[in-house]
Write a protein that holds these residues in place. Structure first.
Motif, PDB file in Angstrom:
ATOM      1  N   CYS A 270       0.809  -1.169   0.125  1.00  0.00           N
ATOM      2  CA  CYS A 270       0.055   0.190  -0.031  1.00  0.00           C
ATOM      3  C   CYS A 270       0.788   1.282  -0.178  1.00  0.00           C
ATOM      4  O   CYS A 270       1.658   1.420   0.695  1.00  0.00           O
TER       5      CYS A 270
ATOM      6  N   MET B 210      -0.037   4.141   0.910  1.00  0.00           N
ATOM      7  CA  MET B 210      -0.105   5.248   1.864  1.00  0.00           C
ATOM      8  C   MET B 210       0.352   4.621   3.298  1.00  0.00           C
ATOM      9  O   MET B 210       1.197   5.309   3.947  1.00  0.00           O
ATOM     10  N   CYS B 211       0.356   3.321   3.733  1.00  0.00           N
ATOM     11  CA  CYS B 211       0.735   3.012   4.913  1.00  0.00           C
ATOM     12  C   CYS B 211       1.846   1.978   4.785  1.00  0.00           C
ATOM     13  O   CYS B 211       2.358   1.522   5.967  1.00  0.00           O
TER      14      CYS B 211
ATOM     15  N   CYS C  83      -4.651  -0.078   0.665  1.00  0.00           N
ATOM     16  CA  CYS C  83      -5.325  -1.278   1.276  1.00  0.00           C
ATOM     17  C   CYS C  83      -6.614  -1.247   0.667  1.00  0.00           C
ATOM     18  O   CYS C  83      -7.234  -0.484   0.806  1.00  0.00           O
TER      19      CYS C  83
ATOM     20  N   CYS D 160      -5.955   1.657   6.432  1.00  0.00           N
ATOM     21  CA  CYS D 160      -4.469   1.791   6.632  1.00  0.00           C
ATOM     22  C   CYS D 160      -4.264   2.074   8.185  1.00  0.00           C
ATOM     23  O   CYS D 160      -3.240   1.726   8.803  1.00  0.00           O
TER      24      CYS D 160
HETATM   25 ZN   LIG Z   1      -2.717   0.831   3.632  1.00  0.00          ZN
END
Ligand SMILES: [Zn+2]
Length: 177
Positions: free
Chosen positions: A96, A98-99, A130, A135
């Motif tokens: 992912c 983002m996270c 995700c 996340c």
């Molecule tokens: Zn994520």
């Protein structure tokens, strides 16, 4: 691990619970009519707001439609996204953006139409996220993505949260910019 300074400078603010009305008013990349009609979770009061960097959800009637709302620059900003209901390459492990959680088949390419005229002209930006838009829970260890899902890192939880928020803010900026 190298960590750009900007991640450390982000102050992490916890999300305040948002109402359906506030969420609908926060959409930046769809028409007012669409924002009025789109699916917003009915159980907003029960969401774990204190552990969320953003609230993400899918339309139960149309699982390729996903949405997220985050508290950025003092106000909530919400995005309408299109994402494959399934995941990228079922058995393939992907991360992912983002996270930075790695899932086997739990990451989707989410595409957001750009805000304003650029979006009306068909421009969009995409990010791997995700698939369950959770996340915040993976970062905090409140949801498990399996063995090897998170890289061993020496940074603190606050710094991981700050990094997630920075990635999220950058994605929102690409949509609105
Ligand atoms: Zn994520």
């Amino acid at each position: 691990m190298y960590l750009p300074k900007s991640f450390r400078q982000i102050t992490v603010t916890f999300m305040k619970p948002l109402t359906e009305q506030e969420i609908r008013a926060a959409f930046v990349n769809c028409t007012k009519g669409e924002a009025k009609r789109l699916s917003v979770p009915r159980d907003l009061a029960e969401r774990p707001w204190g552990d969320l960097d953003y609230l993400g959800w899918r339309d139960p009637q149309a699982p390729d439609r996903a949405y997220l709302v985050a508290e950025l620059d003092g106000g909530p900003k919400a995005l309408a996204l299109r994402g494959s209901a399934g995941a990228v390459g079922q058995a393939r492990r992907s991360m992912c953006s983002m996270c930075l959680t790695t899932h086997s088949g739990g990451v989707s390419l989410m595409v957001a139409p750009k805000a304003g005229r650029a979006g009306q002209q068909g421009n969009s930006v995409g990010a791997y996220l995700c698939s369950d838009l959770a996340c915040s829970l993976y970062v905090r260890g409140l949801r498990d993505a399996g063995i090897g899902a998170r890289l061993p890192e020496t940074i603190t939880l606050e710094e991981k949260i700050g990094r997630t928020v920075a990635n999220l803010a950058a994605f929102v900026a690409r949509v609105t910019g």
